[in-house]
Design a protein around this motif. Structure first.
Motif, PDB file in Angstrom:
ATOM      1  N   ILE A   1      -8.870  24.480  38.848  1.00  0.00           N
ATOM      2  CA  ILE A   1      -9.693  23.616  38.755  1.00  0.00           C
ATOM      3  C   ILE A   1      -9.041  22.455  39.575  1.00  0.00           C
ATOM      4  CG2 ILE A   1      -9.843  21.188  36.926  1.00  0.00           C
ATOM      5  CD1 ILE A   1      -9.244  23.565  34.846  1.00  0.00           C
ATOM      6  N   ALA A   2      -9.971  21.893  40.240  1.00  0.00           N
ATOM      7  CA  ALA A   2      -9.760  21.289  41.662  1.00  0.00           C
ATOM      8  C   ALA A   2      -9.699  19.860  41.377  1.00  0.00           C
ATOM      9  CB  ALA A   2     -10.521  21.720  43.073  1.00  0.00           C
ATOM     10  N   GLU A   3     -10.631  19.404  40.413  1.00  0.00           N
ATOM     11  CA  GLU A   3     -10.812  17.936  40.171  1.00  0.00           C
ATOM     12  C   GLU A   3     -10.990  17.776  38.775  1.00  0.00           C
ATOM     13  OE1 GLU A   3     -14.591  18.064  42.654  1.00  0.00           O
ATOM     14  OE2 GLU A   3     -15.581  17.621  40.813  1.00  0.00           O
ATOM     15  N   HIS A   4     -10.542  16.427  38.231  1.00  0.00           N
ATOM     16  CA  HIS A   4     -10.769  15.989  37.113  1.00  0.00           C
ATOM     17  C   HIS A   4      -9.747  16.575  35.980  1.00  0.00           C
ATOM     18  CE1 HIS A   4     -14.417  13.851  38.271  1.00  0.00           C
ATOM     19  NE2 HIS A   4     -14.929  14.855  38.477  1.00  0.00           N
ATOM     20  N   ASN A   5      -8.514  17.178  36.608  1.00  0.00           N
ATOM     21  CA  ASN A   5      -7.714  17.708  35.703  1.00  0.00           C
ATOM     22  C   ASN A   5      -6.590  17.082  35.779  1.00  0.00           C
ATOM     23  OD1 ASN A   5      -6.465  17.699  38.188  1.00  0.00           O
ATOM     24  ND2 ASN A   5      -5.812  20.139  38.189  1.00  0.00           N
ATOM     25  N   LYS A   6      -6.575  15.837  35.758  1.00  0.00           N
ATOM     26  CA  LYS A   6      -5.299  14.829  35.376  1.00  0.00           C
ATOM     27  C   LYS A   6      -4.951  15.132  33.777  1.00  0.00           C
ATOM     28  CE  LYS A   6      -3.098  10.760  36.235  1.00  0.00           C
ATOM     29  NZ  LYS A   6      -3.080   9.243  36.808  1.00  0.00           N
ATOM     30  N   ALA A   7      -6.078  14.846  33.064  1.00  0.00           N
ATOM     31  CA  ALA A   7      -5.848  14.960  31.656  1.00  0.00           C
ATOM     32  C   ALA A   7      -5.419  16.373  31.137  1.00  0.00           C
ATOM     33  CB  ALA A   7      -7.047  14.571  30.867  1.00  0.00           C
ATOM     34  N   ILE A   8      -6.008  17.195  31.704  1.00  0.00           N
ATOM     35  CA  ILE A   8      -5.684  18.476  31.282  1.00  0.00           C
ATOM     36  C   ILE A   8      -4.373  19.030  31.804  1.00  0.00           C
ATOM     37  CG2 ILE A   8      -6.380  21.065  31.709  1.00  0.00           C
ATOM     38  CD1 ILE A   8      -9.231  20.126  32.364  1.00  0.00           C
ATOM     39  N   GLU A   9      -3.831  18.591  33.035  1.00  0.00           N
ATOM     40  CA  GLU A   9      -2.350  18.960  33.285  1.00  0.00           C
ATOM     41  C   GLU A   9      -1.482  18.276  32.355  1.00  0.00           C
ATOM     42  OE1 GLU A   9      -1.507  21.542  34.333  1.00  0.00           O
ATOM     43  OE2 GLU A   9      -2.857  22.187  36.235  1.00  0.00           O
ATOM     44  N   HIS A  10      -1.984  17.039  31.854  1.00  0.00           N
ATOM     45  CA  HIS A  10      -0.780  16.197  31.364  1.00  0.00           C
ATOM     46  C   HIS A  10      -0.517  17.014  29.846  1.00  0.00           C
ATOM     47  CE1 HIS A  10       1.299  12.703  29.729  1.00  0.00           C
ATOM     48  NE2 HIS A  10       0.357  12.788  28.908  1.00  0.00           N
ATOM     49  N   ILE A  11      -1.644  17.255  29.311  1.00  0.00           N
ATOM     50  CA  ILE A  11      -1.568  17.741  27.952  1.00  0.00           C
ATOM     51  C   ILE A  11      -0.754  19.174  28.214  1.00  0.00           C
ATOM     52  CG2 ILE A  11      -2.961  19.192  26.218  1.00  0.00           C
ATOM     53  CD1 ILE A  11      -5.085  17.329  26.577  1.00  0.00           C
ATOM     54  N   ARG A  12      -0.931  20.195  29.098  1.00  0.00           N
ATOM     55  CA  ARG A  12      -0.315  21.296  29.360  1.00  0.00           C
ATOM     56  C   ARG A  12       1.129  20.891  29.586  1.00  0.00           C
ATOM     57  NH1 ARG A  12      -1.770  24.155  33.815  1.00  0.00           N
ATOM     58  NH2 ARG A  12      -1.277  26.156  32.770  1.00  0.00           N
ATOM     59  N   ALA A  13       1.565  20.132  30.429  1.00  0.00           N
ATOM     60  CA  ALA A  13       3.045  19.774  30.841  1.00  0.00           C
ATOM     61  C   ALA A  13       3.447  19.262  29.419  1.00  0.00           C
ATOM     62  CB  ALA A  13       2.902  18.524  31.953  1.00  0.00           C
ATOM     63  N   GLN A  14       2.989  18.233  28.869  1.00  0.00           N
ATOM     64  CA  GLN A  14       3.544  17.735  27.660  1.00  0.00           C
ATOM     65  C   GLN A  14       3.702  18.719  26.388  1.00  0.00           C
ATOM     66  OE1 GLN A  14       1.595  14.366  26.250  1.00  0.00           O
ATOM     67  NE2 GLN A  14       3.403  13.799  24.689  1.00  0.00           N
TER      68      GLN A  14
END
Length: 168
Positions: free
Chosen positions: A12-25
């Motif tokens: 996922i190259a774009e619009h993934n800030k929310a996705i990565e935040h959930i995954r990291a948390q």
């Protein structure tokens, strides 16, 4: 000891800030192993890999692969969470058939999805689930690169080779 694994992946190259935040948390182990992605073909499907690469290089597209996503869902008795591609994922299935041509003319159905919480190394509680449901997640993503990735000994996945889908 873990085997060496290879897969074809759409990162996922774009619009993934929310996705990565959930995954990291909520799934830091998986987050550290691999970036947010959609698995295109699993290791048992891409042998011999030379034929798969030949098929990928023959793909000509005028535009990226666009996929629409539904709301997140829990799976594996509620332990895991993923964002599924909407039920009509014909473009994804046809794309897989093109990549696997000459290896498997009738590849198994593969529900395309982005894993937020992998049940192997996280557990989604009801509190976490409520939090995830409140997040604004992408409903459409474009993919213009296929990555051949490899994992050795259960470690971090590494990109071996990338293939542009557009403008060849």
């Amino acid at each position: 000891m873990y085997p060496t694994r290879r897969q074809l992946t759409l990162f996922i190259a774009e619009h993934n800030k929310a996705i990565e935040h959930i995954r990291a948390q909520f799934n830091p182990i998986q987050h550290n192993l691999i970036a947010a992605h959609l698995t295109l073909c699993r290791e048992d499907e891409i042998e011999p890999v030379e034929k798969v690469i030949e098929n990928i290089k023959s793909i000509t597209r005028a535009e990226p692969l666009w996929l629409e996503f539904g709301p997140p869902e829990r799976f594996e008795n509620g332990k895991g969470v993923f964002i599924p591609v909407k039920k009509s994922h014909t473009a994804f299935s046809e794309f897989r058939k093109t990549i696997l041509k000459g290896l498997n003319e009738h590849p198994r159905e593969h529900l395309p999805h982005i894993t937020l919480m992998h049940p192997r190394n996280s557990t989604c509680t009801d509190t976490i689930w409520e939090h995830i449901q409140k997040q604004e997640l992408p409903t459409e993503l474009r993919f213009d690169t296929i990555s051949l990735i490899e994992q050795r000994n259960g470690g971090r996945w590494a990109v071996i080779e990338q293939f542009s889908l557009v403008g060849k």
